[in-house]
Write a protein that holds these residues in place. Structure first.
Motif, PDB file in Angstrom:
ATOM      1  N   ARG A   1       0.846  -1.204   0.000  1.00 11.92           N
ATOM      2  CA  ARG A   1       0.000   0.000   0.000  1.00 11.92           C
ATOM      3  C   ARG A   1       0.878   1.249   0.000  1.00 11.92           C
ATOM      4  O   ARG A   1       0.588   2.216  -0.703  1.00 11.92           O
ATOM      5  CB  ARG A   1      -0.899  -0.015   1.234  1.00 11.92           C
TER       6      ARG A   1
ATOM      7  N   ALA B   1       3.337  10.227  -9.724  1.00 17.65           N
ATOM      8  CA  ALA B   1       2.490  10.528 -10.879  1.00 17.65           C
ATOM      9  C   ALA B   1       1.821  11.892 -10.716  1.00 17.65           C
ATOM     10  O   ALA B   1       1.751  12.671 -11.676  1.00 17.65           O
ATOM     11  CB  ALA B   1       1.435   9.440 -11.062  1.00 17.65           C
ATOM     12  N   MET B   2       1.344  12.196  -9.530  1.00 23.77           N
ATOM     13  CA  MET B   2       0.692  13.490  -9.294  1.00 23.77           C
ATOM     14  C   MET B   2       1.704  14.630  -9.443  1.00 23.77           C
ATOM     15  O   MET B   2       1.359  15.703  -9.946  1.00 23.77           O
ATOM     16  CB  MET B   2       0.054  13.532  -7.908  1.00 23.77           C
TER      17      MET B   2
ATOM     18  N   ARG C   1       2.327   1.721  -3.469  1.00 24.98           N
ATOM     19  CA  ARG C   1       1.324   2.258  -4.395  1.00 24.98           C
ATOM     20  C   ARG C   1       1.131   3.748  -4.140  1.00 24.98           C
ATOM     21  O   ARG C   1       1.008   4.535  -5.073  1.00 24.98           O
ATOM     22  CB  ARG C   1       0.004   1.503  -4.232  1.00 24.98           C
ATOM     23  N   HIS C   2       1.123   4.142  -2.877  1.00 29.29           N
ATOM     24  CA  HIS C   2       0.958   5.561  -2.528  1.00 29.29           C
ATOM     25  C   HIS C   2       2.140   6.381  -3.059  1.00 29.29           C
ATOM     26  O   HIS C   2       1.959   7.488  -3.566  1.00 29.29           O
ATOM     27  CB  HIS C   2       0.821   5.715  -1.020  1.00 29.29           C
ATOM     28  N   ARG C   3       3.339   5.850  -2.937  1.00 27.62           N
ATOM     29  CA  ARG C   3       4.516   6.555  -3.448  1.00 27.62           C
ATOM     30  C   ARG C   3       4.435   6.722  -4.961  1.00 27.62           C
ATOM     31  O   ARG C   3       4.770   7.778  -5.497  1.00 27.62           O
ATOM     32  CB  ARG C   3       5.787   5.805  -3.075  1.00 27.62           C
ATOM     33  N   ALA C   4       4.004   5.673  -5.653  1.00 26.94           N
ATOM     34  CA  ALA C   4       3.876   5.753  -7.111  1.00 26.94           C
ATOM     35  C   ALA C   4       2.818   6.784  -7.494  1.00 26.94           C
ATOM     36  O   ALA C   4       3.001   7.548  -8.454  1.00 26.94           O
ATOM     37  CB  ALA C   4       3.515   4.391  -7.682  1.00 26.94           C
ATOM     38  N   ASP C   5       1.713   6.827  -6.757  1.00 24.06           N
ATOM     39  CA  ASP C   5       0.681   7.824  -7.022  1.00 24.06           C
ATOM     40  C   ASP C   5       1.210   9.234  -6.787  1.00 24.06           C
ATOM     41  O   ASP C   5       0.892  10.161  -7.538  1.00 24.06           O
ATOM     42  CB  ASP C   5      -0.553   7.585  -6.142  1.00 24.06           C
ATOM     43  N   ALA C   6       2.012   9.405  -5.748  1.00 23.40           N
ATOM     44  CA  ALA C   6       2.570  10.726  -5.446  1.00 23.40           C
ATOM     45  C   ALA C   6       3.508  11.180  -6.571  1.00 23.40           C
ATOM     46  O   ALA C   6       3.493  12.354  -6.957  1.00 23.40           O
ATOM     47  CB  ALA C   6       3.305  10.696  -4.105  1.00 23.40           C
TER      48      ALA C   6
ATOM     49  N   TYR D   1       2.019  15.189 -13.108  1.00 24.78           N
ATOM     50  CA  TYR D   1       0.845  15.879 -13.624  1.00 24.78           C
ATOM     51  C   TYR D   1       0.870  17.357 -13.246  1.00 24.78           C
ATOM     52  O   TYR D   1       0.508  18.218 -14.044  1.00 24.78           O
ATOM     53  CB  TYR D   1      -0.448  15.236 -13.115  1.00 24.78           C
TER      54      TYR D   1
END
Length: 77
Positions: free
Chosen positions: A27, A37-38, A30-35, A41
């Motif tokens: 988890r 990506a954000m 996944r949070h690090r990867a989302d960060a 962006y």
């Protein structure tokens, strides 16, 4: 019999702890990867805003030039 129950409980607690640790780890990944990506962006959005402002400035410049040309053409008539 109670020794067997205690052993089973200890094994279940250990397996539960390892399971919770593995789930938490993935988890977090996944949070690090989302960060990341954000952040990408956000960078793209900032670049888009800068380019949009440049295009807007260029359009203003062209609009003023066109107004001057129209004024010149009207003065010729």
């Amino acid at each position: 019999m109670s020794g067997l129950v205690a052993a089973i409980l200890i094994v279940l607690i250990a397996v539960g702890g390892v399971t919770i640790g593995v789930v938490t780890y993935f988890r977090l990944q996944r949070h690090r990867a989302d960060a990341v990506a954000m952040a990408n962006y956000r960078k793209l959005a900032e670049e888009a805003v800068g380019r949009q402002e440049a295009v807007e400035n260029r359009l203003r410049e062209l609009d003023s030039r066109l107004a001057e040309i129209e004024k010149l053409l009207r003065s010729i008539d």
